[in-house]
Design a protein around this motif. Sequence first.
Motif, PDB file in Angstrom:
ATOM      1  N   ARG A   2     -14.535 -42.244 -24.744  1.00 12.27           N
ATOM      2  CA  ARG A   2     -15.522 -42.305 -23.656  1.00 12.27           C
ATOM      3  C   ARG A   2     -15.114 -41.446 -22.459  1.00 12.27           C
ATOM      4  O   ARG A   2     -15.948 -40.697 -21.926  1.00 12.27           O
ATOM      5  CB  ARG A   2     -15.754 -43.755 -23.235  1.00 12.27           C
ATOM      6  N   PRO A   3     -13.854 -41.515 -21.988  1.00 15.49           N
ATOM      7  CA  PRO A   3     -13.474 -40.617 -20.879  1.00 15.49           C
ATOM      8  C   PRO A   3     -13.630 -39.141 -21.233  1.00 15.49           C
ATOM      9  O   PRO A   3     -14.032 -38.341 -20.384  1.00 15.49           O
ATOM     10  CB  PRO A   3     -12.002 -40.981 -20.628  1.00 15.49           C
ATOM     11  N   ILE A   4     -13.332 -38.781 -22.482  1.00 15.08           N
ATOM     12  CA  ILE A   4     -13.473 -37.378 -22.888  1.00 15.08           C
ATOM     13  C   ILE A   4     -14.933 -36.951 -22.819  1.00 15.08           C
ATOM     14  O   ILE A   4     -15.278 -35.915 -22.229  1.00 15.08           O
ATOM     15  CB  ILE A   4     -12.909 -37.175 -24.312  1.00 15.08           C
ATOM     16  N   PHE A   5     -15.812 -37.746 -23.411  1.00 15.12           N
ATOM     17  CA  PHE A   5     -17.230 -37.396 -23.392  1.00 15.12           C
ATOM     18  C   PHE A   5     -17.784 -37.426 -21.971  1.00 15.12           C
ATOM     19  O   PHE A   5     -18.659 -36.630 -21.614  1.00 15.12           O
ATOM     20  CB  PHE A   5     -18.020 -38.352 -24.288  1.00 15.12           C
ATOM     21  N   ARG A   6     -17.285 -38.350 -21.151  1.00 17.41           N
ATOM     22  CA  ARG A   6     -17.764 -38.434 -19.771  1.00 17.41           C
ATOM     23  C   ARG A   6     -17.400 -37.157 -19.007  1.00 17.41           C
ATOM     24  O   ARG A   6     -18.217 -36.598 -18.261  1.00 17.41           O
ATOM     25  CB  ARG A   6     -17.159 -39.666 -19.093  1.00 17.41           C
ATOM     26  N   ALA A   7     -16.168 -36.681 -19.222  1.00 19.36           N
ATOM     27  CA  ALA A   7     -15.727 -35.458 -18.539  1.00 19.36           C
ATOM     28  C   ALA A   7     -16.506 -34.245 -19.029  1.00 19.36           C
ATOM     29  O   ALA A   7     -16.912 -33.384 -18.237  1.00 19.36           O
ATOM     30  CB  ALA A   7     -14.225 -35.254 -18.767  1.00 19.36           C
ATOM     31  N   VAL A   8     -16.717 -34.162 -20.345  1.00 23.94           N
ATOM     32  CA  VAL A   8     -17.465 -33.026 -20.897  1.00 23.94           C
ATOM     33  C   VAL A   8     -18.912 -33.069 -20.439  1.00 23.94           C
ATOM     34  O   VAL A   8     -19.519 -32.037 -20.126  1.00 23.94           O
ATOM     35  CB  VAL A   8     -17.373 -33.039 -22.439  1.00 23.94           C
ATOM     36  N   ASP A   9     -19.490 -34.271 -20.382  1.00 23.02           N
ATOM     37  CA  ASP A   9     -20.879 -34.408 -19.956  1.00 23.02           C
ATOM     38  C   ASP A   9     -21.055 -33.959 -18.512  1.00 23.02           C
ATOM     39  O   ASP A   9     -22.069 -33.353 -18.142  1.00 23.02           O
ATOM     40  CB  ASP A   9     -21.318 -35.866 -20.126  1.00 23.02           C
ATOM     41  N   ARG A  10     -20.068 -34.262 -17.661  1.00 18.16           N
ATOM     42  CA  ARG A  10     -20.145 -33.848 -16.261  1.00 18.16           C
ATOM     43  C   ARG A  10     -20.100 -32.323 -16.121  1.00 18.16           C
ATOM     44  O   ARG A  10     -20.592 -31.774 -15.138  1.00 18.16           O
ATOM     45  CB  ARG A  10     -19.006 -34.475 -15.449  1.00 18.16           C
ATOM     46  N   ALA A  11     -19.492 -31.646 -17.096  1.00 16.29           N
ATOM     47  CA  ALA A  11     -19.405 -30.185 -17.033  1.00 16.29           C
ATOM     48  C   ALA A  11     -20.773 -29.529 -17.175  1.00 16.29           C
ATOM     49  O   ALA A  11     -20.969 -28.381 -16.760  1.00 16.29           O
ATOM     50  CB  ALA A  11     -18.463 -29.662 -18.120  1.00 16.29           C
ATOM     51  N   GLY A  12     -21.731 -30.243 -17.761  1.00 16.63           N
ATOM     52  CA  GLY A  12     -23.089 -29.726 -17.856  1.00 16.63           C
ATOM     53  C   GLY A  12     -23.250 -28.580 -18.825  1.00 16.63           C
ATOM     54  O   GLY A  12     -24.132 -27.737 -18.646  1.00 16.63           O
ATOM     55  N   ALA A  13     -22.418 -28.508 -19.880  1.00 16.63           N
ATOM     56  CA  ALA A  13     -22.513 -27.448 -20.894  1.00 16.63           C
ATOM     57  C   ALA A  13     -22.808 -28.090 -22.249  1.00 16.63           C
ATOM     58  O   ALA A  13     -21.894 -28.621 -22.889  1.00 16.63           O
ATOM     59  CB  ALA A  13     -21.212 -26.646 -20.951  1.00 16.63           C
ATOM     60  N   PRO A  14     -24.056 -28.073 -22.701  1.00 17.68           N
ATOM     61  CA  PRO A  14     -24.410 -28.748 -23.961  1.00 17.68           C
ATOM     62  C   PRO A  14     -23.624 -28.241 -25.154  1.00 17.68           C
ATOM     63  O   PRO A  14     -23.287 -29.007 -26.052  1.00 17.68           O
ATOM     64  CB  PRO A  14     -25.910 -28.443 -24.110  1.00 17.68           C
ATOM     65  N   GLU A  15     -23.318 -26.930 -25.171  1.00 16.66           N
ATOM     66  CA  GLU A  15     -22.593 -26.386 -26.328  1.00 16.66           C
ATOM     67  C   GLU A  15     -21.175 -26.933 -26.397  1.00 16.66           C
ATOM     68  O   GLU A  15     -20.621 -27.126 -27.492  1.00 16.66           O
ATOM     69  CB  GLU A  15     -22.578 -24.856 -26.281  1.00 16.66           C
ATOM     70  N   ILE A  16     -20.567 -27.217 -25.225  1.00 18.01           N
ATOM     71  CA  ILE A  16     -19.221 -27.791 -25.228  1.00 18.01           C
ATOM     72  C   ILE A  16     -19.274 -29.251 -25.672  1.00 18.01           C
ATOM     73  O   ILE A  16     -18.357 -29.755 -26.335  1.00 18.01           O
ATOM     74  CB  ILE A  16     -18.573 -27.667 -23.830  1.00 18.01           C
ATOM     75  N   PHE A  17     -20.353 -29.941 -25.333  1.00 19.64           N
ATOM     76  CA  PHE A  17     -20.524 -31.316 -25.814  1.00 19.64           C
ATOM     77  C   PHE A  17     -20.590 -31.325 -27.339  1.00 19.64           C
ATOM     78  O   PHE A  17     -19.963 -32.164 -28.002  1.00 19.64           O
ATOM     79  CB  PHE A  17     -21.796 -31.921 -25.217  1.00 19.64           C
ATOM     80  N   THR A  18     -21.347 -30.363 -27.906  1.00 20.08           N
ATOM     81  CA  THR A  18     -21.431 -30.263 -29.369  1.00 20.08           C
ATOM     82  C   THR A  18     -20.068 -29.936 -29.967  1.00 20.08           C
ATOM     83  O   THR A  18     -19.664 -30.510 -30.986  1.00 20.08           O
ATOM     84  CB  THR A  18     -22.443 -29.176 -29.761  1.00 20.08           C
ATOM     85  N   ALA A  19     -19.354 -29.003 -29.328  1.00 15.88           N
ATOM     86  CA  ALA A  19     -18.018 -28.642 -29.819  1.00 15.88           C
ATOM     87  C   ALA A  19     -17.073 -29.832 -29.762  1.00 15.88           C
ATOM     88  O   ALA A  19     -16.247 -30.034 -30.667  1.00 15.88           O
ATOM     89  CB  ALA A  19     -17.458 -27.481 -28.991  1.00 15.88           C
ATOM     90  N   THR A  20     -17.197 -30.646 -28.724  1.00 16.07           N
ATOM     91  CA  THR A  20     -16.350 -31.840 -28.604  1.00 16.07           C
ATOM     92  C   THR A  20     -16.651 -32.825 -29.722  1.00 16.07           C
ATOM     93  O   THR A  20     -15.732 -33.410 -30.319  1.00 16.07           O
ATOM     94  CB  THR A  20     -16.576 -32.512 -27.241  1.00 16.07           C
ATOM     95  N   ALA A  21     -17.933 -33.023 -30.018  1.00 15.40           N
ATOM     96  CA  ALA A  21     -18.303 -33.931 -31.108  1.00 15.40           C
ATOM     97  C   ALA A  21     -17.736 -33.451 -32.442  1.00 15.40           C
ATOM     98  O   ALA A  21     -17.173 -34.237 -33.218  1.00 15.40           O
ATOM     99  CB  ALA A  21     -19.830 -34.048 -31.181  1.00 15.40           C
ATOM    100  N   LEU A  22     -17.856 -32.146 -32.710  1.00 17.01           N
ATOM    101  CA  LEU A  22     -17.312 -31.594 -33.952  1.00 17.01           C
ATOM    102  C   LEU A  22     -15.789 -31.730 -33.986  1.00 17.01           C
ATOM    103  O   LEU A  22     -15.204 -32.037 -35.042  1.00 17.01           O
ATOM    104  CB  LEU A  22     -17.713 -30.127 -34.094  1.00 17.01           C
ATOM    105  N   LEU A  23     -15.153 -31.498 -32.856  1.00 17.69           N
ATOM    106  CA  LEU A  23     -13.692 -31.618 -32.790  1.00 17.69           C
ATOM    107  C   LEU A  23     -13.239 -33.025 -33.125  1.00 17.69           C
ATOM    108  O   LEU A  23     -12.264 -33.218 -33.869  1.00 17.69           O
ATOM    109  CB  LEU A  23     -13.209 -31.222 -31.393  1.00 17.69           C
TER     110      LEU A  23
END
Length: 602
Positions: free
Chosen positions: A202-223
Amino acid sequence: MAELVTLVVLLAAMVVAVPVAKRFGFGAPLGYLAAGLAVGPAGLGLVTNVSAIAHASELGVVMLLFLIGLELRPARLWVMRKSVLGLGGAQVAVTGAVIAGLCGWILGLAWPTAVVLGFGFALSSTAMALPMMAERGLLANQSGRNAFSVLLFQDLAIIPAVALLPLLGNGAVPQADGAWLAVGKAAVAVVVVLIGGRYLLRPIFRAVDRAGAPEIFTATALLIVIGTAVLIQEAGLSMSLGAFMAGVLLSDSEYRHEVQADIEPFEGLLLGLFFVSVGMGADIPAMLQHPIRFLGLALALLVVKALVMLVLARIAGVPWAGAMRMATVLSQGGEFGFVLFGLAVAGGAMAGEQASAAMLVVTLSMLATPFLFAAEERWLAPRLMTAKPKRPFDSPPDDNPRVIICGFGRVGQVVGRVLRMRGIPFTALEQSAAQVDFVRKFGSQAYYGDPTRVELLRAAGADKARILVVALDDMEQSLRVVEVATRHFPNLTVFARARNRRHVHHLMDRGVTHIVRETFDSSLRMTGDVLRQMGLAEGEVTRTLDTFRAHDERTLIHQHAVHNDETKLIQTSRDAAAELQALFEADREDDVDGKAQVTAKA
């Protein structure tokens, strides 16, 4: 350059074959298998590096298991435990024993090979069965849930099966030191995944979500999916188990639906590639040399598995229509059979020729399943189905309601009656057709539909309304409505009915602040009547109930921070009970002192 040409050939074959297969009602898996047969070594020979494609395509199965875990919240897993362990365990055990016995008795195979074949053939194809049922919307009914439970047990059962293979290979028992080391590595990997998933995701996704980059959110999910799968594989367990664990750990997260939306396109394409690799790897020359033998073995596998599943489903109380559908959709061999047979050859439990023949039988059974499923659905299911077809959802008018009520049962009707009396317009959505018909007989206007669907909420005017009342009986569905509403209609103020304290905490997790516990106020009212009947004065009754209410509300908020930790939750409950007891003791002492002072003055 050669890799790009191969990719173009594979994509072209998939684009042509899948729509044709779906056009004739056979589903996407058959189209992928046909595409693999066409471009593989046994067909046009346009693609020859089958093993490399097969390794890459395993990610499709990994992502499928991740999405399965994403749909299975721990609470739902607990609810499904009987069907998973009971029906799923019985299917694997009985089918494996029957096939192993037939392999040893009729084919004369050595018992280690017969055991491996029995277990491997008992497994069905999760990658084929789930998409076929999902395409037809069958996963929501009882037979679909039962079939899913069986598939889930099969996917989990592959882990101990792989662990026991060394005992069957040449009859050798692994060295104690090596065995304990392997078990230790596996245990450490599982603990790392559980702890990391519990406290880091949850903290990881929260930090990525705050970055506002959808492609990085997708990359995080795949990772997370691939990284967890690789970690578990390095520990000697199945990649699919790691992906499944990651999915379950994320299933209660507020990011669950976004992750699912990001992963599904990759899962669909890679799963299609998996079936293409299965088609390419089919040993067609061997089948052409002995067509009757292999076709007979594939037919025998389908018949034996279907009969066993039919009998077990009927024993479990599944109606004939559902039992027949389960027997049809689970009758083929599965992708984990390929994994098991390959490892059995490496461990000396079976010969390479035997494994190749077994894999061909599994492939033929998988090719036959879409045809059998289409035939069952077209000719057999209509004759066995006795229930009326489900009527289509209503189309509620968007007449600018100020309030939308989701669930028009006991609670929703009371809210609606008061609003109608005050002239406040509202739209009521109810997912039980019988309930809608019932309330309409008494003059109440409700619309039949699933309030968890964002399209229905929008059609009901959710983007213009002010208040959403969630009065559903089912806790999971009410949470889903809240998630959809808060994500898509931020203009709505949500008032939610909660069945219990856990439900309250889940609603608080989703940002709901207007929560009404359905039995709390009525319970306090009855308690007050009991105290009055026992002779307590009205002021004392009021003070007692107010003290209890205030303390319980504070405890509820305090426990929200630890509601996922059972040990801490139990401890806070005990502390709260002791604190409440102390409050009442102090209140009683104050009453005694007050009465003594009054007596002294008198």
